[in-house]
Design an enzyme around this catalytic site. Sequence first.
Site, PDB file in Angstrom:
ATOM      1  N   MET A   1       0.821  -1.196   0.000  1.00  0.00           N
ATOM      2  CA  MET A   1       0.000   0.000   0.000  1.00  0.00           C
ATOM      3  C   MET A   1       0.861   1.255   0.000  1.00  0.00           C
ATOM      4  O   MET A   1       0.533   2.247  -0.652  1.00  0.00           O
ATOM      5  CB  MET A   1      -0.934  -0.014   1.214  1.00  0.00           C
TER       6      MET A   1
ATOM      7  N   GLY B   1      -5.808   4.773   7.273  1.00  0.00           N
ATOM      8  CA  GLY B   1      -6.484   3.673   6.597  1.00  0.00           C
ATOM      9  C   GLY B   1      -6.233   2.346   7.287  1.00  0.00           C
ATOM     10  O   GLY B   1      -6.695   1.301   6.827  1.00  0.00           O
TER      11      GLY B   1
ATOM     12  N   HIS C   1     -10.320 -11.553   1.401  1.00  0.00           N
ATOM     13  CA  HIS C   1      -9.078 -10.811   1.236  1.00  0.00           C
ATOM     14  C   HIS C   1      -7.912 -11.776   1.025  1.00  0.00           C
ATOM     15  O   HIS C   1      -8.044 -12.982   1.225  1.00  0.00           O
ATOM     16  CB  HIS C   1      -8.789  -9.935   2.461  1.00  0.00           C
ATOM     17  N   HIS C   2      -6.757 -11.222   0.677  1.00  0.00           N
ATOM     18  CA  HIS C   2      -5.543 -11.978   0.411  1.00  0.00           C
ATOM     19  C   HIS C   2      -5.063 -12.720   1.661  1.00  0.00           C
ATOM     20  O   HIS C   2      -5.469 -12.413   2.786  1.00  0.00           O
ATOM     21  CB  HIS C   2      -4.453 -11.031  -0.082  1.00  0.00           C
TER      22      HIS C   2
ATOM     23  N   LYS D   1      -3.595 -10.863   5.016  1.00  0.00           N
ATOM     24  CA  LYS D   1      -4.349  -9.972   5.903  1.00  0.00           C
ATOM     25  C   LYS D   1      -4.420 -10.591   7.296  1.00  0.00           C
ATOM     26  O   LYS D   1      -4.722 -11.769   7.448  1.00  0.00           O
ATOM     27  CB  LYS D   1      -5.751  -9.714   5.351  1.00  0.00           C
TER      28      LYS D   1
END
Length: 271
Positions: free
Chosen positions: A18, A102, A159-160, A163
């Site tokens: 990210m 975030g 999700h991947h 996570k």
Amino acid sequence: MTASTPHRVAIAGASGRMGRMLIEAVQAAADCVLSAALDRPDSPALGQDAAAFTGQPAGVVIAADVDAALAASDVLIDFTRPEGTMQHVQACVRHGVALVIGTTGFTEAQKAAIADAAQHIPIVMAPNMSVGVNVTLKLLEMAARALSGGYDIEIVEAHHRHKVDAPSGTALKMGEVIAAAQGRRLQDCAVYERVGHTGERPAGAIGFATVRGGDVVGDHTVMFLGTGERIEITHKSSSRATYAQGSLRAVRFLAGRRSGLYDMFDVLGLR
């Protein structure tokens, strides 16, 4: 800051997936400049140019000195881990630097500490910075009001494999929005686990199911299951670029604000 002065943006977790996406977005934005790039003190990326991976170096090296980074910045974008973010929150208060959060997986005590910090600096905090996800939250709010009786609600997220928190912060936010729209609190009606002999589904429950695997960026589906029909509202992310672009919208929203805790509904005018 004048309209012609670029936003000086620091990025936390600069060597992560990210972080790199955020750096690319800042580099491509005409009204933003990368002022600092932060990573853990043990990161092998320390000392490297933060944008070297793009083929267009930024002249900003990845460092671990938070105070030096914030002294040169107007705003910090943080998509790291709760423990790291909480240290950054206090540093931003010390330096009077705005903050876009975030990160997900905060405890209630940590959320309260962030709210306290927002009395001193402006903060945008959202479990998902995607514009599309936040429009989806607005749709869920509308649907939850209209379907407040006779419909069971289930939230499924994927999700991947990397996570570390579950359910996702976005899934929890969906549950909170739905519960609030129906005059309830999520903690009073959420069901996070089902195993063994569970008995019939409790009336009014909001159920969660979690999938982890592969490289899924983020899929969320909310089902309103009635008698004879099922309504599904789905959002699927195929790239983290949507989170980065939403984060830059948050940066622009914070410019000139002195304090306050905001979310993406505020940023996008969805209140």
